[in-house]
Scaffold this motif. Structure first.
Motif, PDB file in Angstrom:
ATOM      1  N   PHE A   5       0.837  -1.196   0.000  1.00  0.00           N
ATOM      2  CA  PHE A   5       0.000   0.000   0.000  1.00  0.00           C
ATOM      3  C   PHE A   5       0.874   1.250   0.000  1.00  0.00           C
ATOM      4  O   PHE A   5       0.637   2.179  -0.768  1.00  0.00           O
ATOM      5  CB  PHE A   5      -0.948   0.017   1.201  1.00  0.00           C
ATOM      6  CG  PHE A   5      -1.650   1.339   1.350  1.00  0.00           C
ATOM      7  CD1 PHE A   5      -2.728   1.651   0.550  1.00  0.00           C
ATOM      8  CD2 PHE A   5      -1.210   2.288   2.264  1.00  0.00           C
ATOM      9  CE1 PHE A   5      -3.368   2.885   0.659  1.00  0.00           C
ATOM     10  CE2 PHE A   5      -1.837   3.511   2.383  1.00  0.00           C
ATOM     11  CZ  PHE A   5      -2.919   3.806   1.578  1.00  0.00           C
ATOM     12  N   GLU A   6       1.855   1.272   0.869  1.00  0.00           N
ATOM     13  CA  GLU A   6       2.731   2.435   0.961  1.00  0.00           C
ATOM     14  C   GLU A   6       3.441   2.685  -0.368  1.00  0.00           C
ATOM     15  O   GLU A   6       3.572   3.830  -0.806  1.00  0.00           O
ATOM     16  CB  GLU A   6       3.758   2.244   2.084  1.00  0.00           C
ATOM     17  CG  GLU A   6       3.143   2.196   3.466  1.00  0.00           C
ATOM     18  CD  GLU A   6       2.383   3.445   3.840  1.00  0.00           C
ATOM     19  OE1 GLU A   6       2.759   4.553   3.391  1.00  0.00           O
ATOM     20  OE2 GLU A   6       1.399   3.337   4.582  1.00  0.00           O
ATOM     21  N   PHE A   7       3.920   1.633  -0.994  1.00  0.00           N
ATOM     22  CA  PHE A   7       4.605   1.756  -2.281  1.00  0.00           C
ATOM     23  C   PHE A   7       3.669   2.343  -3.336  1.00  0.00           C
ATOM     24  O   PHE A   7       4.009   3.321  -4.011  1.00  0.00           O
ATOM     25  CB  PHE A   7       5.121   0.388  -2.732  1.00  0.00           C
ATOM     26  CG  PHE A   7       5.739   0.397  -4.098  1.00  0.00           C
ATOM     27  CD1 PHE A   7       7.044   0.835  -4.284  1.00  0.00           C
ATOM     28  CD2 PHE A   7       5.021  -0.023  -5.205  1.00  0.00           C
ATOM     29  CE1 PHE A   7       7.622   0.851  -5.543  1.00  0.00           C
ATOM     30  CE2 PHE A   7       5.577  -0.011  -6.469  1.00  0.00           C
ATOM     31  CZ  PHE A   7       6.886   0.430  -6.638  1.00  0.00           C
ATOM     32  N   TYR A   8       2.481   1.756  -3.473  1.00  0.00           N
ATOM     33  CA  TYR A   8       1.521   2.222  -4.479  1.00  0.00           C
ATOM     34  C   TYR A   8       1.073   3.655  -4.196  1.00  0.00           C
ATOM     35  O   TYR A   8       0.946   4.471  -5.114  1.00  0.00           O
ATOM     36  CB  TYR A   8       0.295   1.304  -4.526  1.00  0.00           C
ATOM     37  CG  TYR A   8       0.584  -0.108  -4.934  1.00  0.00           C
ATOM     38  CD1 TYR A   8       1.520  -0.406  -5.921  1.00  0.00           C
ATOM     39  CD2 TYR A   8      -0.090  -1.174  -4.351  1.00  0.00           C
ATOM     40  CE1 TYR A   8       1.778  -1.717  -6.298  1.00  0.00           C
ATOM     41  CE2 TYR A   8       0.158  -2.478  -4.727  1.00  0.00           C
ATOM     42  CZ  TYR A   8       1.093  -2.740  -5.702  1.00  0.00           C
ATOM     43  OH  TYR A   8       1.333  -4.044  -6.078  1.00  0.00           O
ATOM     44  N   ASN A   9       0.832   3.959  -2.939  1.00  0.00           N
ATOM     45  CA  ASN A   9       0.386   5.294  -2.568  1.00  0.00           C
ATOM     46  C   ASN A   9       1.470   6.334  -2.871  1.00  0.00           C
ATOM     47  O   ASN A   9       1.171   7.427  -3.362  1.00  0.00           O
ATOM     48  CB  ASN A   9       0.007   5.321  -1.084  1.00  0.00           C
ATOM     49  CG  ASN A   9      -0.758   6.558  -0.716  1.00  0.00           C
ATOM     50  OD1 ASN A   9      -1.701   6.954  -1.399  1.00  0.00           O
ATOM     51  ND2 ASN A   9      -0.353   7.186   0.368  1.00  0.00           N
ATOM     52  N   THR A  10       2.709   5.983  -2.598  1.00  0.00           N
ATOM     53  CA  THR A  10       3.823   6.889  -2.901  1.00  0.00           C
ATOM     54  C   THR A  10       3.923   7.139  -4.391  1.00  0.00           C
ATOM     55  O   THR A  10       4.117   8.283  -4.839  1.00  0.00           O
ATOM     56  CB  THR A  10       5.145   6.314  -2.360  1.00  0.00           C
ATOM     57  OG1 THR A  10       5.024   6.171  -0.940  1.00  0.00           O
ATOM     58  CG2 THR A  10       6.320   7.211  -2.690  1.00  0.00           C
ATOM     59  N   ARG A  11       3.787   6.086  -5.189  1.00  0.00           N
ATOM     60  CA  ARG A  11       3.841   6.245  -6.650  1.00  0.00           C
ATOM     61  C   ARG A  11       2.686   7.128  -7.143  1.00  0.00           C
ATOM     62  O   ARG A  11       2.861   7.943  -8.049  1.00  0.00           O
ATOM     63  CB  ARG A  11       3.756   4.890  -7.362  1.00  0.00           C
ATOM     64  CG  ARG A  11       4.868   3.905  -7.071  1.00  0.00           C
ATOM     65  CD  ARG A  11       6.238   4.268  -7.583  1.00  0.00           C
ATOM     66  NE  ARG A  11       7.036   5.099  -6.724  1.00  0.00           N
ATOM     67  CZ  ARG A  11       7.613   4.725  -5.572  1.00  0.00           C
ATOM     68  NH1 ARG A  11       7.487   3.523  -5.114  1.00  0.00           N
ATOM     69  NH2 ARG A  11       8.326   5.580  -4.863  1.00  0.00           N
ATOM     70  N   ALA A  12       1.506   6.980  -6.546  1.00  0.00           N
ATOM     71  CA  ALA A  12       0.361   7.807  -6.938  1.00  0.00           C
ATOM     72  C   ALA A  12       0.631   9.276  -6.635  1.00  0.00           C
ATOM     73  O   ALA A  12       0.332  10.152  -7.455  1.00  0.00           O
ATOM     74  CB  ALA A  12      -0.900   7.334  -6.214  1.00  0.00           C
ATOM     75  N   TRP A  38      -2.150   3.811 -10.039  1.00  0.00           N
ATOM     76  CA  TRP A  38      -1.472   3.583  -8.766  1.00  0.00           C
ATOM     77  C   TRP A  38      -2.458   3.656  -7.607  1.00  0.00           C
ATOM     78  O   TRP A  38      -2.376   2.881  -6.659  1.00  0.00           O
ATOM     79  CB  TRP A  38      -0.344   4.584  -8.554  1.00  0.00           C
ATOM     80  CG  TRP A  38       0.873   4.343  -9.380  1.00  0.00           C
ATOM     81  CD1 TRP A  38       1.406   5.170 -10.322  1.00  0.00           C
ATOM     82  CD2 TRP A  38       1.750   3.195  -9.344  1.00  0.00           C
ATOM     83  NE1 TRP A  38       2.540   4.616 -10.864  1.00  0.00           N
ATOM     84  CE2 TRP A  38       2.775   3.400 -10.275  1.00  0.00           C
ATOM     85  CE3 TRP A  38       1.750   2.022  -8.602  1.00  0.00           C
ATOM     86  CZ2 TRP A  38       3.789   2.479 -10.500  1.00  0.00           C
ATOM     87  CZ3 TRP A  38       2.770   1.095  -8.811  1.00  0.00           C
ATOM     88  CH2 TRP A  38       3.770   1.330  -9.747  1.00  0.00           C
ATOM     89  N   ARG A  39      -3.394   4.597  -7.662  1.00  0.00           N
ATOM     90  CA  ARG A  39      -4.389   4.712  -6.579  1.00  0.00           C
ATOM     91  C   ARG A  39      -5.281   3.471  -6.521  1.00  0.00           C
ATOM     92  O   ARG A  39      -5.637   3.006  -5.439  1.00  0.00           O
ATOM     93  CB  ARG A  39      -5.239   5.963  -6.753  1.00  0.00           C
ATOM     94  CG  ARG A  39      -4.447   7.225  -6.560  1.00  0.00           C
ATOM     95  CD  ARG A  39      -5.144   8.259  -5.717  1.00  0.00           C
ATOM     96  NE  ARG A  39      -4.344   9.474  -5.663  1.00  0.00           N
ATOM     97  CZ  ARG A  39      -3.415   9.701  -4.742  1.00  0.00           C
ATOM     98  NH1 ARG A  39      -3.177   8.805  -3.826  1.00  0.00           N
ATOM     99  NH2 ARG A  39      -2.720  10.824  -4.747  1.00  0.00           N
ATOM    100  N   GLU A  40      -5.658   2.956  -7.682  1.00  0.00           N
ATOM    101  CA  GLU A  40      -6.468   1.729  -7.702  1.00  0.00           C
ATOM    102  C   GLU A  40      -5.702   0.569  -7.076  1.00  0.00           C
ATOM    103  O   GLU A  40      -6.263  -0.213  -6.306  1.00  0.00           O
ATOM    104  CB  GLU A  40      -6.891   1.393  -9.129  1.00  0.00           C
ATOM    105  CG  GLU A  40      -7.938   2.334  -9.685  1.00  0.00           C
ATOM    106  CD  GLU A  40      -8.222   2.106 -11.163  1.00  0.00           C
ATOM    107  OE1 GLU A  40      -7.603   1.210 -11.784  1.00  0.00           O
ATOM    108  OE2 GLU A  40      -9.077   2.836 -11.697  1.00  0.00           O
ATOM    109  N   MET A  41      -4.413   0.459  -7.400  1.00  0.00           N
ATOM    110  CA  MET A  41      -3.594  -0.608  -6.806  1.00  0.00           C
ATOM    111  C   MET A  41      -3.453  -0.409  -5.300  1.00  0.00           C
ATOM    112  O   MET A  41      -3.512  -1.375  -4.534  1.00  0.00           O
ATOM    113  CB  MET A  41      -2.224  -0.662  -7.483  1.00  0.00           C
ATOM    114  CG  MET A  41      -2.279  -1.228  -8.888  1.00  0.00           C
ATOM    115  SD  MET A  41      -0.649  -1.394  -9.633  1.00  0.00           S
ATOM    116  CE  MET A  41      -0.500   0.222 -10.421  1.00  0.00           C
ATOM    117  N   ALA A  42      -3.294   0.833  -4.864  1.00  0.00           N
ATOM    118  CA  ALA A  42      -3.185   1.118  -3.433  1.00  0.00           C
ATOM    119  C   ALA A  42      -4.483   0.760  -2.711  1.00  0.00           C
ATOM    120  O   ALA A  42      -4.460   0.145  -1.637  1.00  0.00           O
ATOM    121  CB  ALA A  42      -2.850   2.593  -3.218  1.00  0.00           C
ATOM    122  N   ASP A  43      -5.612   1.103  -3.329  1.00  0.00           N
ATOM    123  CA  ASP A  43      -6.905   0.775  -2.723  1.00  0.00           C
ATOM    124  C   ASP A  43      -7.093  -0.732  -2.609  1.00  0.00           C
ATOM    125  O   ASP A  43      -7.570  -1.234  -1.592  1.00  0.00           O
ATOM    126  CB  ASP A  43      -8.045   1.381  -3.540  1.00  0.00           C
ATOM    127  CG  ASP A  43      -8.109   2.892  -3.440  1.00  0.00           C
ATOM    128  OD1 ASP A  43      -7.477   3.462  -2.524  1.00  0.00           O
ATOM    129  OD2 ASP A  43      -8.780   3.513  -4.295  1.00  0.00           O
TER     130      ASP A  43
END
Length: 83
Positions: A5-12, A38-43
């Protein structure tokens, strides 16, 4: 939260910053599409982590109930032998 989550959120966030700084429309649009992905992946990662936590709690509750039932059987066994 999980590292995913942290990785995806950072990329977003990085993609959003790139879109904000972009001077060209096509670069901005690409960055916005990237941010959305990236936000979809984080979610999804966040939801998966929450689902795992719920499953862990359910599993622990079932194990506790099974242990209580087993303890009750052990306590009741001497009474059954005495009858």
């Amino acid at each position: 939260m999980s590292q995913n989550f942290e990785f995806y959120n950072t990329r977003a966030k990085e993609a959003a910053a790139e879109a904000k700084a972009a001077k060209l429309d096509n670069v901005r649009e690409r960055a916005l599409r990237s941010e959305t992905a990236w936000r979809e992946m984080a979610d999804r990662a966040k939801q998966m982590e929450e689902d795992r936590e719920v499953a862990r709690i359910d599993r622990e509750q079932r194990q506790a109930e099974a242990a209580e039932l087993e303890a009750a059987k052990v306590l009741a066994a001497p009474e059954a032998l005495a009858s």
